[in-house]
Design an enzyme around this catalytic site. Structure first.
Site, PDB file in Angstrom:
ATOM      1  N   GLN A 161       0.825  -1.210   0.000  1.00  0.00           N
ATOM      2  CA  GLN A 161       0.000   0.000   0.000  1.00  0.00           C
ATOM      3  C   GLN A 161       0.859   1.261   0.000  1.00  0.00           C
ATOM      4  OE1 GLN A 161      -3.763   0.264   2.283  1.00  0.00           O
ATOM      5  NE2 GLN A 161      -2.597   1.647   3.579  1.00  0.00           N
ATOM      6  N   GLU A 448       1.009   0.452  10.171  1.00  0.00           N
ATOM      7  CA  GLU A 448      -0.441   0.226  10.330  1.00  0.00           C
ATOM      8  C   GLU A 448      -1.154   1.483  10.839  1.00  0.00           C
ATOM      9  OE1 GLU A 448      -2.528  -1.841   8.680  1.00  0.00           O
ATOM     10  OE2 GLU A 448      -0.886  -3.190   9.159  1.00  0.00           O
TER      11      GLU A 448
HETATM   12  C1  LIG Z   1       0.798  -8.543  14.318  1.00  0.00           C
HETATM   13  C2  LIG Z   1       0.838  -8.434  12.833  1.00  0.00           C
HETATM   14  C3  LIG Z   1       2.062  -7.729  12.326  1.00  0.00           C
HETATM   15  C4  LIG Z   1       1.858  -7.345  10.928  1.00  0.00           C
HETATM   16  C5  LIG Z   1       2.916  -6.423  10.478  1.00  0.00           C
HETATM   17  C6  LIG Z   1       2.305  -5.221   9.843  1.00  0.00           C
HETATM   18  C7  LIG Z   1       3.296  -4.505   9.009  1.00  0.00           C
HETATM   19  C8  LIG Z   1       2.782  -3.213   8.553  1.00  0.00           C
HETATM   20  C9  LIG Z   1       1.917  -3.066   7.571  1.00  0.00           C
HETATM   21  C10 LIG Z   1       1.457  -1.722   7.140  1.00  0.00           C
HETATM   22  O1  LIG Z   1       1.860  -0.711   7.654  1.00  0.00           O
HETATM   23  S1  LIG Z   1       0.331  -1.689   5.883  1.00  0.00           S
HETATM   24  C11 LIG Z   1      -0.004   0.011   5.572  1.00  0.00           C
HETATM   25  C12 LIG Z   1      -0.805   0.637   6.682  1.00  0.00           C
HETATM   26  N1  LIG Z   1      -1.190   1.962   6.314  1.00  0.00           N
HETATM   27  C13 LIG Z   1      -2.007   2.680   7.031  1.00  0.00           C
HETATM   28  O2  LIG Z   1      -2.436   2.256   8.084  1.00  0.00           O
HETATM   29  C14 LIG Z   1      -2.379   4.009   6.475  1.00  0.00           C
HETATM   30  C15 LIG Z   1      -3.067   4.883   7.480  1.00  0.00           C
HETATM   31  N2  LIG Z   1      -4.090   5.697   6.864  1.00  0.00           N
HETATM   32  C16 LIG Z   1      -5.410   5.379   6.919  1.00  0.00           C
HETATM   33  O3  LIG Z   1      -5.796   4.361   7.468  1.00  0.00           O
HETATM   34  C17 LIG Z   1      -6.395   6.340   6.301  1.00  0.00           C
HETATM   35  O4  LIG Z   1      -5.968   6.993   5.246  1.00  0.00           O
HETATM   36  C18 LIG Z   1      -6.898   7.367   7.345  1.00  0.00           C
HETATM   37  C19 LIG Z   1      -5.754   7.989   8.099  1.00  0.00           C
HETATM   38  C20 LIG Z   1      -7.793   6.579   8.307  1.00  0.00           C
HETATM   39  C21 LIG Z   1      -7.684   8.506   6.701  1.00  0.00           C
HETATM   40  O5  LIG Z   1      -8.415   8.089   5.632  1.00  0.00           O
HETATM   41  P1  LIG Z   1      -9.100   9.092   4.617  1.00  0.00           P
HETATM   42  O6  LIG Z   1      -8.200  10.225   4.300  1.00  0.00           O
HETATM   43  O7  LIG Z   1      -9.638   8.313   3.509  1.00  0.00           O
HETATM   44  O8  LIG Z   1     -10.282   9.536   5.472  1.00  0.00           O
HETATM   45  P2  LIG Z   1     -10.647  10.835   6.276  1.00  0.00           P
HETATM   46  O9  LIG Z   1     -10.982  11.910   5.314  1.00  0.00           O
HETATM   47  O10 LIG Z   1      -9.679  11.183   7.344  1.00  0.00           O
HETATM   48  O11 LIG Z   1     -11.929  10.238   6.935  1.00  0.00           O
HETATM   49  C22 LIG Z   1     -13.123   9.966   6.177  1.00  0.00           C
HETATM   50  C23 LIG Z   1     -14.097   9.184   7.073  1.00  0.00           C
HETATM   51  O12 LIG Z   1     -13.798   7.811   6.968  1.00  0.00           O
HETATM   52  C24 LIG Z   1     -13.602   7.267   8.254  1.00  0.00           C
HETATM   53  N3  LIG Z   1     -12.666   6.153   8.163  1.00  0.00           N
HETATM   54  C25 LIG Z   1     -11.387   6.195   7.768  1.00  0.00           C
HETATM   55  N4  LIG Z   1     -10.862   4.969   7.819  1.00  0.00           N
HETATM   56  C26 LIG Z   1     -11.831   4.144   8.230  1.00  0.00           C
HETATM   57  C27 LIG Z   1     -11.901   2.743   8.480  1.00  0.00           C
HETATM   58  N5  LIG Z   1     -10.844   1.944   8.326  1.00  0.00           N
HETATM   59  N6  LIG Z   1     -13.070   2.230   8.883  1.00  0.00           N
HETATM   60  C28 LIG Z   1     -14.147   3.022   9.077  1.00  0.00           C
HETATM   61  N7  LIG Z   1     -14.147   4.360   8.857  1.00  0.00           N
HETATM   62  C29 LIG Z   1     -13.000   4.895   8.450  1.00  0.00           C
HETATM   63  C30 LIG Z   1     -13.100   8.421   9.067  1.00  0.00           C
HETATM   64  O13 LIG Z   1     -13.272   8.190  10.421  1.00  0.00           O
HETATM   65  C31 LIG Z   1     -13.961   9.536   8.548  1.00  0.00           C
HETATM   66  O14 LIG Z   1     -15.223   9.445   9.127  1.00  0.00           O
HETATM   67  P3  LIG Z   1     -16.064  10.783   9.404  1.00  0.00           P
HETATM   68  O15 LIG Z   1     -15.312  11.519  10.436  1.00  0.00           O
HETATM   69  O16 LIG Z   1     -16.113  11.537   8.122  1.00  0.00           O
HETATM   70  O17 LIG Z   1     -17.373  10.282   9.876  1.00  0.00           O
HETATM   71  C1  LIG Z   2       8.634  -1.639  10.005  1.00  0.00           C
HETATM   72  C2  LIG Z   2       7.640  -1.137   9.003  1.00  0.00           C
HETATM   73  C3  LIG Z   2       6.913  -2.046   8.263  1.00  0.00           C
HETATM   74  C4  LIG Z   2       5.994  -1.609   7.313  1.00  0.00           C
HETATM   75  N1  LIG Z   2       5.336  -2.522   6.549  1.00  0.00           N
HETATM   76  C5  LIG Z   2       4.493  -2.091   5.592  1.00  0.00           C
HETATM   77  C6  LIG Z   2       3.815  -3.015   4.752  1.00  0.00           C
HETATM   78  O1  LIG Z   2       3.975  -4.222   4.891  1.00  0.00           O
HETATM   79  N2  LIG Z   2       3.011  -2.557   3.785  1.00  0.00           N
HETATM   80  C7  LIG Z   2       2.792  -1.222   3.599  1.00  0.00           C
HETATM   81  O2  LIG Z   2       2.047  -0.869   2.709  1.00  0.00           O
HETATM   82  N3  LIG Z   2       3.410  -0.324   4.385  1.00  0.00           N
HETATM   83  C8  LIG Z   2       4.237  -0.713   5.373  1.00  0.00           C
HETATM   84  N4  LIG Z   2       4.865   0.197   6.182  1.00  0.00           N
HETATM   85  C9  LIG Z   2       4.637   1.610   5.949  1.00  0.00           C
HETATM   86  C10 LIG Z   2       3.769   2.249   7.035  1.00  0.00           C
HETATM   87  O3  LIG Z   2       2.460   1.797   6.953  1.00  0.00           O
HETATM   88  C11 LIG Z   2       3.851   3.753   6.879  1.00  0.00           C
HETATM   89  O4  LIG Z   2       5.184   4.147   7.148  1.00  0.00           O
HETATM   90  C12 LIG Z   2       2.890   4.447   7.832  1.00  0.00           C
HETATM   91  O5  LIG Z   2       1.553   4.220   7.440  1.00  0.00           O
HETATM   92  C13 LIG Z   2       3.149   5.955   7.909  1.00  0.00           C
HETATM   93  O6  LIG Z   2       3.159   6.541   6.662  1.00  0.00           O
HETATM   94  P1  LIG Z   2       4.388   7.456   6.158  1.00  0.00           P
HETATM   95  O7  LIG Z   2       5.610   6.677   6.324  1.00  0.00           O
HETATM   96  O8  LIG Z   2       4.032   7.949   4.836  1.00  0.00           O
HETATM   97  O9  LIG Z   2       4.427   8.657   7.172  1.00  0.00           O
HETATM   98  P2  LIG Z   2       3.824  10.081   6.956  1.00  0.00           P
HETATM   99  O10 LIG Z   2       2.374   9.969   6.741  1.00  0.00           O
HETATM  100  O11 LIG Z   2       4.609  10.834   5.943  1.00  0.00           O
HETATM  101  O12 LIG Z   2       4.073  10.704   8.387  1.00  0.00           O
HETATM  102  C14 LIG Z   2       5.195  11.554   8.686  1.00  0.00           C
HETATM  103  C15 LIG Z   2       4.771  12.568   9.765  1.00  0.00           C
HETATM  104  O13 LIG Z   2       3.689  13.351   9.278  1.00  0.00           O
HETATM  105  C16 LIG Z   2       2.626  13.345  10.203  1.00  0.00           C
HETATM  106  N5  LIG Z   2       1.332  13.390   9.502  1.00  0.00           N
HETATM  107  C17 LIG Z   2       0.975  12.745   8.379  1.00  0.00           C
HETATM  108  N6  LIG Z   2      -0.308  13.003   8.065  1.00  0.00           N
HETATM  109  C18 LIG Z   2      -0.785  13.831   9.021  1.00  0.00           C
HETATM  110  C19 LIG Z   2      -2.042  14.452   9.255  1.00  0.00           C
HETATM  111  N7  LIG Z   2      -3.078  14.253   8.451  1.00  0.00           N
HETATM  112  N8  LIG Z   2      -2.177  15.250  10.336  1.00  0.00           N
HETATM  113  C20 LIG Z   2      -1.129  15.435  11.180  1.00  0.00           C
HETATM  114  N9  LIG Z   2       0.089  14.871  11.008  1.00  0.00           N
HETATM  115  C21 LIG Z   2       0.256  14.075   9.937  1.00  0.00           C
HETATM  116  C22 LIG Z   2       2.765  12.042  10.980  1.00  0.00           C
HETATM  117  O14 LIG Z   2       2.129  12.131  12.244  1.00  0.00           O
HETATM  118  C23 LIG Z   2       4.280  11.920  11.063  1.00  0.00           C
HETATM  119  O15 LIG Z   2       4.718  12.664  12.167  1.00  0.00           O
HETATM  120  C24 LIG Z   2       5.794  -0.220   7.119  1.00  0.00           C
HETATM  121  C25 LIG Z   2       6.522   0.691   7.885  1.00  0.00           C
HETATM  122  C26 LIG Z   2       7.429   0.254   8.819  1.00  0.00           C
HETATM  123  C27 LIG Z   2       8.207   1.260   9.612  1.00  0.00           C
END
Ligand SMILES: CCCCCCC/C=C/C(=O)SCCNC(=O)CCNC(=O)[C@H](O)C(C)(C)COP(=O)(O)OP(=O)(O)OC[C@H]1O[C@@H](n2cnc3c(N)ncnc32)[C@H](O)[C@@H]1OP(=O)(O)O
Ligand SMILES: Cc1cc2nc3c(=O)[nH]c(=O)nc-3n(C[C@H](O)[C@H](O)[C@H](O)COP(=O)(O)OP(=O)(O)OC[C@H]3O[C@@H](n4cnc5c(N)ncnc54)[C@H](O)[C@@H]3O)c2cc1C
Length: 664
Positions: A161, A448
């Protein structure tokens, strides 16, 4: 002339001198416990069956030689770490019968900890996100195919993602999936450098498939981010034409995981490879939207819930290490001797040491124990969505999972660091396990959903509730009912021995409610002169504070409620003190919020402080037994300092002996 003895000879000489049964101090600590350990362990793990399963899984792993480590993993370079983790992974998945693989919260993570340790590995994302994505996002009639292939490892997947340019802000992801109705295919493309996928675990070397988040275009219109099943590598594991893929290099931790990058060049996949459970693209290109716009983010919600338990267990393990070490470590520097002339004291007897350890131990219990009910909440919500297209609970689940993920990962990371410091110099050695734990935990603050971004999601939910309450027509989620209660003028907290659970809950709810409405009022005032998003940004520090306090109140209430279910009176008494310590420590740390407007008087605040000191003294005699109640084996703990037998020094000598620098 006689040759100097080698370091190895010296090590063995000392080892033989020192090692002889369990450390007497730790044995004495165990004998002095006020509760029955087994009863407490059953409470911690909810029943004796879970406890029994922990033991069975441990015995299984210990009896299989393929899980052994010929060389201690701390002394491996990155290539070797990846080789080791991959070898272990294979052994692990070849023996999946040993566990209930559907038990994501207990058996599966325990099995992984015992076999590999606390390192993400080449299959972390396959099991942690790829399989859940298939489960959550594939239509029922089609699920068997991909799920069976993934479950049988015919395909190994990741979750792709995040991009170089965007992670948190999903709506701005740049990878495109453009539907071509003439060939009934999607064209997946990376249009710019910043659109390159970056970070997905297992992508660099291991995965041959990925669930890819891309902006969907059909009939010339953009439909936002959607998920696609994409094959990346062929049967010989070479990248397919149109796919460029590789490893992103070493990181702060998780180095046995090959996090990778991914670039597409007009790469075509069949139409059916879009995950179409909630939204669809018909063969002619017609788009059918999902019943709720954010259903496509469901896999992330599930994984956030999984992380809460996983991370809390890390804090529990860190507390076990530091408490056991503090029971066997002595100090007698002049200013440290408690009663002059009486010799060395266990460092566990220093009040400052107890203050470092015991609030962290307390912190490790509530979030792990409530996990099971959150698991059922998540199952319930999924069922509602699947059966009735009932989306009412989705915002609540999103707010709960985001908030808990943010607060708990932060507290776990800070707690581990505090516990590391409490072990002095030895805490800095990798032998202690703290450095690996910390690196693992801080990763969880970012992945996440970056923690601040997650807190702001909770704040959105709270501001919506505040608006409804002010409008006089609230439709409140269970976790937010207290926000509509009438204002409370004075705090009820008193001495820890006399104040009731209701008093504590009353004060937490009152302070959180005040914080939420003060933030709401500030936001609405700012909105009169600013654009909505500007006002939100100007208010965002307060928004985060309100969100944190809301989550902490939830955790306090749940901890106290859970303690009330403890049937063994002796265990309940100690756990209740621990729950009160948890609450009082939060009040002490958040004194500003509690004392604002004179809600908590100075006298009450002093009582809270004094209560903490008294509770530390009360819990002190039970601290080693409380650490034991986590029922963590040495294999799971992987710490020389935290060994159950307390024989830390010979074990440190033995560990250091394995350093390659000592081999010649
Ligand atoms: C133990 C297991 C180990 C596994 C290892 C894992 C390794 C790591 C993997 C990863 O990192 S994968 C990548 C993960 N990435 C993220 O988590 C990205 C984070 N960003 C988001 O989730 C979304 O973009 C956001 C921050 C939630 C914002 O989304 P968006 O910009 O589309 O929405 P908003 O304008 O802020 O909100 C609109 C509206 O929608 C609601 N909403 C957002 N997300 C959800 C959801 N998941 N479910 C239900 N509703 C959701 C949000 O609350 C807003 O609602 P209202 O306020 O308008 O009512
Ligand atoms: C160990 C590790 C494993 C991962 N594994 C995966 C994976 O398997 N798959 C995958 O897809 N991704 C993965 N990721 C990526 C991870 O999901 C992202 O790094 C994470 O979602 C944060 O996004 P970013 O790095 O773009 O940070 P950014 O969004 O650029 O954040 C940087 C700074 O900006 C601030 N910021 C950003 N948006 C806002 C806002 N709206 N308001 C206020 N402050 C804000 C944050 O708080 C932070 O301080 C992994 C990351 C790590 C470190």
């Amino acid at each position: 002339m006689e040759r100097d003895s080698s370091p190895s000879d010296q090590f063995h000489r000392y080892k033989n001198l020192i090692q002889n049964g369990d450390n007497p101090d730790i044995t004495k600590e165990r004998q002095g416990a006020s509760f029955n350990l087994y009863n407490m362990q059953c409470f911690v793990y909810e029943n004796d069956h879970k406890l029994q399963r922990r033991q069975e899984i441990l015995e299984f792993v210990e009896s299989h030689r393929e899980f052994d480590d010929p060389v201690h993993p701390h002394f491996l370079n990155r290539d070797e770490q990846i080789d080791r983790a991959t070898r272990k992974c294979l052994a692990m998945v070849d023996n999946l019968d040993a566990i209930d693989v559907t038990d994501y919260f207990d058996e599966a993570p325990l099995y992984q900890l015992l076999t590999i340790g606390r390192e993400l590995h080449c299959l972390s994302l396959h099991y942690g996100m790829f399989l859940p994505t298939i489960q959550v996002h594939t239509e029922k009639s089609l699920i068997l195919g991909p799920f069976q292939m993934a479950a049988s490892k015919a395909i190994l997947g990741t979750f792709a993602q995040t991009e170089l340019g965007h992670g948190s802000n999903l709506s701005k992801l740049e990878t495109t999936a453009t539907y071509d109705a003439t060939t009934k295919e999607f064209v997946i493309h990376t249009p710019t450098m910043s659109a390159g996928k970056w970070w997905p675990g297992g992508l660099g070397k291991s995965a041959n498939y990925a669930a890819v988040m891309a902006q969907l275009y059909t009939s010339g219109e953009s439909k936002g981010p959607h998920l696609f099943m994409v094959q990346l590598r062929d049967n010989a594991h070479a990248p397919l034409p149109g796919v460029t893929v590789g490893d992103i290099g070493p990181k702060l931790g998780n180095n046995a995981n090959d996090n990778g990058f991914l670039i597409f060049d007009h790469y075509r996949i069949p139409r059916r490879n879009m995950f179409m459970k909630y939204s669809k693209v018909e063969a002619d290109g017609t788009y059918i939207p999902p019943p709720h716009a954010k259903l496509g983010f469901g896999a992330m919600v599930l994984v956030r819930l999984l992380m809460i338990r996983d991370q809390t267990c890390q804090l529990g393990a860190a507390a076990v290490i530091a408490i056991r070490y503090s029971a066997v470590r002595h100090s007698a520097v002049r200013q440290g001797e408690i009663n002059e002339g009486e010799g060395e004291v266990q460092i566990l007897d220093y009040r400052t040491q107890q203050y470092r350890l015991l609030p962290q131990l307390a912190r490790s219990f509530p979030s792990s124990q409530r996990m099971r009910s959150r698991n059922s909440t998540s199952k319930y919500v999924t069922k509602q969505i699947n059966n009735n297209a009932n989306m009412e609970l989705l915002p609540e689940l999103h707010a709960l999972s985001s908030g808990l993920k943010a607060v708990i990962t932060w507290e776990v990371a800070q707690g581990i660091e505090q516990l590391r410091l409490s072990c002095g110099g030895h805490g800095y050695s990798r032998a202690s396990a703290f450095p690996d734990m910390y690196a693992y935990a801080v990763g969880g603050c970012t992945y996440e959903g970056e923690n601040i971004v997650m807190l702001l999601q909770v704040a959105r939910f709270l501001m919506m509730i505040a608006k409804e309450v002010r409008s006089g027509n609230p439709k409140l989620a269970e976790i937010a009912e207290y926000i509509a209660k009438p204002d409370a003028v004075t705090a009820r907290i008193s001495s820890w021995k006399t104040c009731s659970d209701e008093d504590i809950i009353h004060d937490f709810e009152a302070v959180t409610r005040k914080l939420i409405f003060a933030t709401f009022d500030r936001l609405t005032t700012l909105e009169r002169t600013m654009k909505k998003k500007e006002a939100w940004n100007a208010c965002s520090i307060d928004l985060c504070k309100a969100a944190r306090m809301h989550v902490k109140t939830y955790l306090v209430k749940n901890f106290l409620a859970r303690v009330r279910t403890c049937e063994d009176p002796a265990s309940r008494t100690v756990m209740h003190t621990l729950a009160k310590l948890y609450a009082f420590d939060l009040i002490s740390g958040g004194g500003g919020h509690f004392m604002k407007g004179g809600f908590l008087s100075e006298k009450q605040f002093n009582e809270v402080q004094l209560g903490i000191y008294e509770m530390l003294a009360a819990i002190r005699p039970d601290s080693v037994a409380l650490a034991d109640s986590w029922a963590i084996s040495d294999l799971e703990l992987r710490s020389v300092l935290g060994r159950r037998d307390g024989n830390v020094y010979p074990a440190l000598l033995e560990w250091a002996q394995q350093s390659p620098l000592n081999q010649n």
